[in-house]
Design a protein around this motif. Structure first.
Motif, mmCIF file in Angstrom:
data_model
loop_
_atom_site.group_PDB
_atom_site.id
_atom_site.type_symbol
_atom_site.label_atom_id
_atom_site.label_comp_id
_atom_site.label_asym_id
_atom_site.label_seq_id
_atom_site.Cartn_x
_atom_site.Cartn_y
_atom_site.Cartn_z
ATOM 1 N N VAL A 121 49.349 -1.565 10.937
ATOM 2 C CA VAL A 121 50.153 -0.558 11.208
ATOM 3 C C VAL A 121 50.629 0.051 9.702
ATOM 4 O O VAL A 121 50.915 1.096 9.699
ATOM 5 C CB VAL A 121 51.500 -0.870 12.029
ATOM 6 N N ARG A 122 50.872 -0.693 8.796
ATOM 7 C CA ARG A 122 51.159 -0.319 7.483
ATOM 8 C C ARG A 122 50.137 0.426 6.882
ATOM 9 O O ARG A 122 50.285 1.455 5.882
ATOM 10 C CB ARG A 122 51.806 -1.529 6.515
ATOM 11 N N ARG A 123 48.896 0.115 7.348
ATOM 12 C CA ARG A 123 47.832 0.903 6.774
ATOM 13 C C ARG A 123 47.964 2.433 7.259
ATOM 14 O O ARG A 123 47.314 3.200 6.366
ATOM 15 C CB ARG A 123 46.490 0.459 7.012
ATOM 16 N N TYR A 124 48.371 2.817 8.292
ATOM 17 C CA TYR A 124 48.527 3.952 8.635
ATOM 18 C C TYR A 124 49.777 4.662 8.299
ATOM 19 O O TYR A 124 50.420 5.761 8.816
ATOM 20 C CB TYR A 124 48.666 3.846 10.157
ATOM 21 N N ALA A 125 50.414 3.954 7.288
ATOM 22 C CA ALA A 125 51.860 4.743 6.618
ATOM 23 C C ALA A 125 52.885 4.685 7.468
ATOM 24 O O ALA A 125 53.850 5.620 7.455
ATOM 25 C CB ALA A 125 51.356 6.042 5.851
ATOM 26 N N PHE A 126 53.000 3.856 8.465
ATOM 27 C CA PHE A 126 54.294 3.621 9.528
ATOM 28 C C PHE A 126 55.303 2.574 8.530
ATOM 29 O O PHE A 126 54.913 1.594 7.854
ATOM 30 C CB PHE A 126 53.921 3.031 10.647
ATOM 31 N N LEU A 127 56.664 2.964 8.841
ATOM 32 C CA LEU A 127 57.733 2.266 8.257
ATOM 33 C C LEU A 127 58.428 1.398 9.179
ATOM 34 O O LEU A 127 58.409 1.821 10.487
ATOM 35 C CB LEU A 127 58.616 3.023 7.675
ATOM 36 N N GLU A 128 58.720 -0.149 8.757
ATOM 37 C CA GLU A 128 59.237 -0.876 9.535
ATOM 38 C C GLU A 128 60.992 -0.536 9.630
ATOM 39 O O GLU A 128 61.310 -0.267 8.940
ATOM 40 C CB GLU A 128 58.828 -2.107 9.431
ATOM 41 N N TYR A 129 61.405 -0.669 10.948
ATOM 42 C CA TYR A 129 62.903 -0.537 11.375
ATOM 43 C C TYR A 129 63.276 -1.661 12.467
ATOM 44 O O TYR A 129 62.430 -2.590 12.876
ATOM 45 C CB TYR A 129 63.286 0.732 11.923
ATOM 46 N N ASP A 130 64.420 -1.913 12.419
ATOM 47 C CA ASP A 130 64.969 -2.673 13.759
ATOM 48 C C ASP A 130 66.382 -1.934 14.160
ATOM 49 O O ASP A 130 66.896 -1.075 13.529
ATOM 50 C CB ASP A 130 65.167 -3.992 12.991
ATOM 51 N N GLY A 131 66.808 -2.689 15.192
ATOM 52 C CA GLY A 131 68.062 -2.260 15.707
ATOM 53 C C GLY A 131 68.693 -3.363 16.420
ATOM 54 O O GLY A 131 68.051 -4.389 16.533
ATOM 55 N N PRO A 132 69.862 -3.289 17.033
ATOM 56 C CA PRO A 132 70.659 -4.379 17.616
ATOM 57 C C PRO A 132 70.032 -5.026 18.862
ATOM 58 O O PRO A 132 69.357 -4.147 19.738
ATOM 59 C CB PRO A 132 71.938 -3.793 17.736
ATOM 60 N N PRO A 133 69.959 -6.388 19.015
ATOM 61 C CA PRO A 133 69.415 -6.735 20.304
ATOM 62 C C PRO A 133 70.425 -6.646 21.432
ATOM 63 O O PRO A 133 69.938 -6.819 22.692
ATOM 64 C CB PRO A 133 69.224 -8.338 20.122
ATOM 65 N N LEU A 134 71.529 -6.258 21.088
ATOM 66 C CA LEU A 134 72.692 -5.790 22.419
ATOM 67 C C LEU A 134 73.052 -4.411 22.207
ATOM 68 O O LEU A 134 73.502 -4.018 21.240
ATOM 69 C CB LEU A 134 74.181 -6.650 22.080
ATOM 70 N N GLU A 135 72.785 -3.708 23.280
ATOM 71 C CA GLU A 135 73.259 -2.162 23.277
ATOM 72 C C GLU A 135 74.050 -1.933 24.443
ATOM 73 O O GLU A 135 74.244 -2.582 25.491
ATOM 74 C CB GLU A 135 71.880 -1.441 23.370
ATOM 75 N N PRO A 136 74.655 -0.619 24.514
ATOM 76 C CA PRO A 136 75.444 -0.122 25.540
ATOM 77 C C PRO A 136 74.526 -0.170 26.927
ATOM 78 O O PRO A 136 73.396 0.365 26.819
ATOM 79 C CB PRO A 136 75.926 1.023 25.175
ATOM 80 N N LEU A 137 75.029 -0.339 27.966
ATOM 81 C CA LEU A 137 74.222 -0.596 29.330
ATOM 82 C C LEU A 137 73.683 0.890 29.641
ATOM 83 O O LEU A 137 72.668 0.822 30.120
ATOM 84 C CB LEU A 137 75.055 -1.205 30.211
#
Length: 434
Positions: A31-47
């Protein structure tokens, strides 16, 4: 206390973790070969983040509860709502198209079965801010390139592609009321998995006449050329055929055309996807879909964010892991022990020199282990063999003219007179047998 994990959850012992690491490393590398950047978010979210997208019925599939702040929350069952929330929060300042990917762990409280657990890791690749069909081709080429990097070929995996807009145009051309489209989609989605007679009964129950139902039932056998020949002059169909032809031309230029099969039965989420959709399957038909995705141009707006076109796919670690193991292609990204440091117990200063040697070789990048208690030399070497060391560094005494001997299977012992020379050799070979 039970020694087993909860149903649908997994322990990752070092062997299994090494396989998971191989999958993750391959995902990230491609995926990085295609110039995409990695991100993340919280495992717990508002329902409400999930009920707003999928309706209240999704709650039965979630790990949800009221937290100590009296907020209804849920462990994330998918990543796209979090992605949409994050992009929507900064939509005005992000460079377009947004090209992001993530490797979240996801949780769903549902019945476990082959290829589906209550937790899994998933590669999510998403693009926001581009409506041109070339973006759709770019997205699918990423998924196929991942298959190649795993060692799979177009003889192992097939990408089945369709376009919701084209399918809508065909239904409109056949004079099927829009109120019946959902029922038709449901039949198409299960066309391969249920008897033709049952599909015909469902279409009849929805209100379709037998002639129109026969046409719908024939969609699964129609390739793109046949659709063009039969419906290419229909005004409500032609623009979608032209766009899809461009899509296929882009895929050919990207070198993945041999992986593609046009398939009008690929529908995916009825209230979610708006354009080109795809799923990857093994050609034997042994497993669930390897991955799936497509264009979802209305999602960001529906979640209260920016009105931007978007597309993406998800690929879980469970099915791809099962497929790789079944084809003998699963590799391990575990840490292989390179050097075992052994010492002559008869020399008083050997233990100190052995520790200095281990520290220096680790600084040089080597993977090094040694016995943590005093043992005879043959016991140390036996422990190293059991640990899987590829080379043994035998340390004699600092007063010796050649304190270091390297022993490897099939080689004569190598003598080193300085720690610098030993580390230089270790850095250049990394424990290989060359």
């Amino acid at each position: 206390m039970s020694q087993k994990p909860l149903p649908g959850f997994r322990d990752f012992y070092p062997e299994q973790f090494a396989e998971r690491a191989h999958i993750f490393e391959t995902w990230r590398r491609v995926v990085r070969r295609y110039a995409f950047l990695e991100y993340d978010g919280p495992p717990l979210e508002p329902l409400e983040l999930y009920t707003q997208k999928s309706g209240e019925e999704i709650v039965t599939q979630l790990y949800n509860f009221i937290d100590k702040g009296e907020r209804p929350v849920a462990m994330r069952p998918e990543m796209t709502p979090t992605f949409a929330r994050m992009v929507g929060a900064k939509a005005q300042t992000l460079r377009k198209p947004v090209r992001w990917f993530s490797l979240p762990q996801l949780f769903r409280y549902e019945r476990t079965q082959k290829g589906r657990l209550r937790e899994h890791f998933q590669l999510n690749v998403d693009m926001v801010g581009e409506s041109d069909v070339l973006a759709d081709a770019e997205l699918l080429s990423i998924a196929i390139e991942i298959m190649r990097d795993f060692g799979l070929s177009d003889q192992d995996v097939r990408a089945r592609v369709s376009d919701r807009r084209l399918l809508n145009g065909l239904l409109e051309h056949l004079a099927i009321p829009e109120s019946l489209w959902t029922a038709v989609y449901a039949v198409l989605d299960k066309l391969e998995r249920q008897p033709r007679e049952l599909s015909a009964e469902k279409l009849a129950a929805a209100g379709l006449d037998s002639e129109t139902a026969d046409v719908i039932l024939g969609f699964g056998a129609m390739d793109f050329a046949t659709v063009c020949a039969r419906y290419g002059d229909a005004p409500v169909v032609k623009p979608h055929l032209d766009r899809f032809a461009d899509y296929l031309a882009h895929l050919e230029a990207l070198g993945v055309a041999s992986w593609i099969r046009f398939d009008l039965t690929i529908v995916r989420g009825l209230a979610y996807y708006t354009g080109i959709v795809f799923e990857l399957f093994d050609n034997v038909g042994e497993f669930r879909a390897i991955c799936g995705g497509g264009r979802y141009d209305n999602l960001l707006k529906s979640l209260g964010g920016a009105d931007l076109p978007a597309l993406g796919f998800g690929m879980g670690d469970v099915v791809i892991g099962e497929l790789l193991r079944s084809r003998g292609l699963m590799r391990s990204s575990g840490t292989a022990l390179e050097f075992w440091i052994a010492q002559s117990p008869e020399q008083a200063d050997a233990p100190r020199l052995a520790l200095q040697t281990a520290a220096a070789m680790r600084h040089a990048g080597g993977i090094v282990e040694y016995a943590l208690k005093s043992q005879k030399l043959d016991k140390q070497l036996e422990a190293g063999r059991k640990a899987g060391a590829s080379a043994f560094v035998i340390v004699d005494s600092a007063s010796a003219t050649a304190p270091w001997r390297v022993r490897r299977s099939g080689h004569d012992d190598q003598i080193f007179t300085s720690l610098e020379a030993l580390c230089a050799w270790a850095s250049s070979t990394n424990g290989s047998q060359s």
